[in-house]
Enzyme design. Structure first.
Site, short mmCIF file in Angstrom:
data_model
loop_
_atom_site.label_atom_id
_atom_site.label_comp_id
_atom_site.label_asym_id
_atom_site.label_seq_id
_atom_site.Cartn_x
_atom_site.Cartn_y
_atom_site.Cartn_z
N ASN A 133 76.91 -33.51 46.71
CA ASN A 133 76.87 -32.04 46.75
C ASN A 133 75.51 -31.57 46.24
O ASN A 133 75.22 -31.67 45.06
CB ASN A 133 78.00 -31.48 45.86
CG ASN A 133 77.95 -29.97 45.77
OD1 ASN A 133 77.34 -29.31 46.60
ND2 ASN A 133 78.60 -29.43 44.74
N LYS A 172 74.26 -28.52 46.13
CA LYS A 172 74.18 -27.18 45.52
C LYS A 172 72.94 -26.44 46.05
O LYS A 172 72.58 -26.61 47.20
CB LYS A 172 74.17 -27.28 44.01
CG LYS A 172 75.30 -28.16 43.48
CD LYS A 172 75.40 -28.05 42.01
CE LYS A 172 76.36 -29.09 41.50
NZ LYS A 172 76.79 -28.84 40.15
N HIS A 193 85.12 -25.22 44.35
CA HIS A 193 84.23 -25.78 43.32
C HIS A 193 84.21 -24.84 42.12
O HIS A 193 84.26 -23.61 42.29
CB HIS A 193 82.82 -25.97 43.88
CG HIS A 193 81.96 -26.80 42.97
ND1 HIS A 193 81.38 -26.28 41.84
CD2 HIS A 193 81.63 -28.11 43.00
CE1 HIS A 193 80.71 -27.24 41.22
NE2 HIS A 193 80.85 -28.37 41.90
N GLU A 214 87.44 -32.54 39.13
CA GLU A 214 86.16 -32.37 38.46
C GLU A 214 86.36 -31.59 37.16
O GLU A 214 86.39 -30.34 37.18
CB GLU A 214 85.21 -31.57 39.35
CG GLU A 214 84.88 -32.21 40.66
CD GLU A 214 83.51 -31.77 41.15
OE1 GLU A 214 82.61 -32.61 41.18
OE2 GLU A 214 83.33 -30.59 41.46
C1 PEP Z 1 79.38 -31.18 40.85
O1 PEP Z 1 78.75 -30.16 40.60
O2 PEP Z 1 80.27 -31.16 41.71
C2 PEP Z 1 79.09 -32.40 40.10
C3 PEP Z 1 79.97 -33.36 40.11
O3 PEP Z 1 77.89 -32.44 39.43
P1 PEP Z 1 77.30 -33.67 38.56
O4 PEP Z 1 77.50 -34.94 39.34
O5 PEP Z 1 75.86 -33.34 38.39
O6 PEP Z 1 78.06 -33.69 37.27
#
Ligand code: PEP
Length: 247
Positions: free
Chosen positions: A7, A9, A96, A165
């Site tokens: 991802n 972003k 998200h 997450e």
């Molecule tokens: C995310 O934003 O979905 C994520 C998992 O970020 P990170 O891997 O940087 O923790």
């Protein structure tokens, strides 16, 4: 089949495709390539070019979000699943924590999931508790609510992947313990079974996944893959995750 989903972003311009080209090359040479699928969610601006470029290659392209209305509407800057699908995306993230914190309610998310599936996008539905909820032992309550308020058995659950997450883990370098995580993934699968009556689901983990933390996660066979933020912006870091997972 395991999933490694990157991802991006708010990252990436057209030439950032070089990062994905390296990952695509790695996948084409990897003896384990049949065991996993790679999906990337670049920003909206890049979906069409990247989806065209990777059409006959190894990487699938998805969107980071989609709007809660069907096709076209008068909402400025909104992009619907229909529009996303029309430029070649195959997946979309929904829910998200970044978008939940910007106002995505369960009701909005329900519409997003519904229209995404209707437009033949596979949905990666993100759930997770915050630090306070974890501290107050509310994790399971929160996750159950996030799942039951949005998903139901009338949806095509085969096209939904859940990504767990924990918000406190995203971008922080902090990760759940092995036992905690295993228990949570099993709990999520149980709730999904109750919602749909089906037995098999893909549940991914996301939150500070990198080449070293994956050594712990790979010991939990219930995890079906990873949603990767920070480490997906570097081909080396992303490839290291896959290499270390299958080592
Ligand atoms: C995310 O934003 O979905 C994520 C998992 O970020 P990170 O891997 O940087 O923790």
């Amino acid at each position: 089949m395991k999933y490694f989903i990157g991802n991006w972003k708010m990252f990436g311009v057209p030439k950032s495709i070089n990062i994905l080209n390296k990952i695509n090359y790695f996948h084409s040479k990897d003896k384990n390539c049949k065991k996993y699928r790679i999906v990337f969610t670049p920003p909206y601006t890049l979906i069409e070019t990247y989806a065209k470029h990777f059409k006959k290659k190894r990487i699938l392209i998805g969107s980071q979000n989609c709007y809660q209305k069907e096709q076209f509407s008068s909402n400025t800057a909104a992009v619907s699943s229909y529009m996303i699908r029309s430029v070649g995306a195959k997946y979309t993230l929904v829910g998200h924590s970044d978008n939940r914190s910007e106002g995505d309610t369960d009701e909005i998310l329900k519409n997003k999931v519904f229209f995404a599936l209707k437009n033949k996008l596979k949905v990666v539905f993100c759930i997770g508790e915050n630090k306070k909820q974890k501290k107050n032992n509310k994790t399971f309550n929160v996750l159950k609510k996030q799942l039951t308020k949005v998903l139901d058995k009338k949806l095509n659950m085969n096209d939904i992947i859940v990504a767990y997450e924990p918000i406190w883990s995203i971008g922080s370098g902090k990760i759940p313990t092995k036992d905690e995580l295993k228990e949570t993934i099993i709990f999520i699968k149980k709730v999904l079974k109750r919602i749909s009556g089906k037995n098999s689901f893909k549940v991914l983990y996301g939150g500070s996944v990198d080449g070293s933390s994956v050594e712990i996660f790979k010991q939990i066979r219930e995890i079906d893959g990873f949603l990767i933020g920070g480490a997906s912006k570097s081909s080396k870091k992303f490839i290291d995750i896959i290499k270390n997972y299958y080592r």
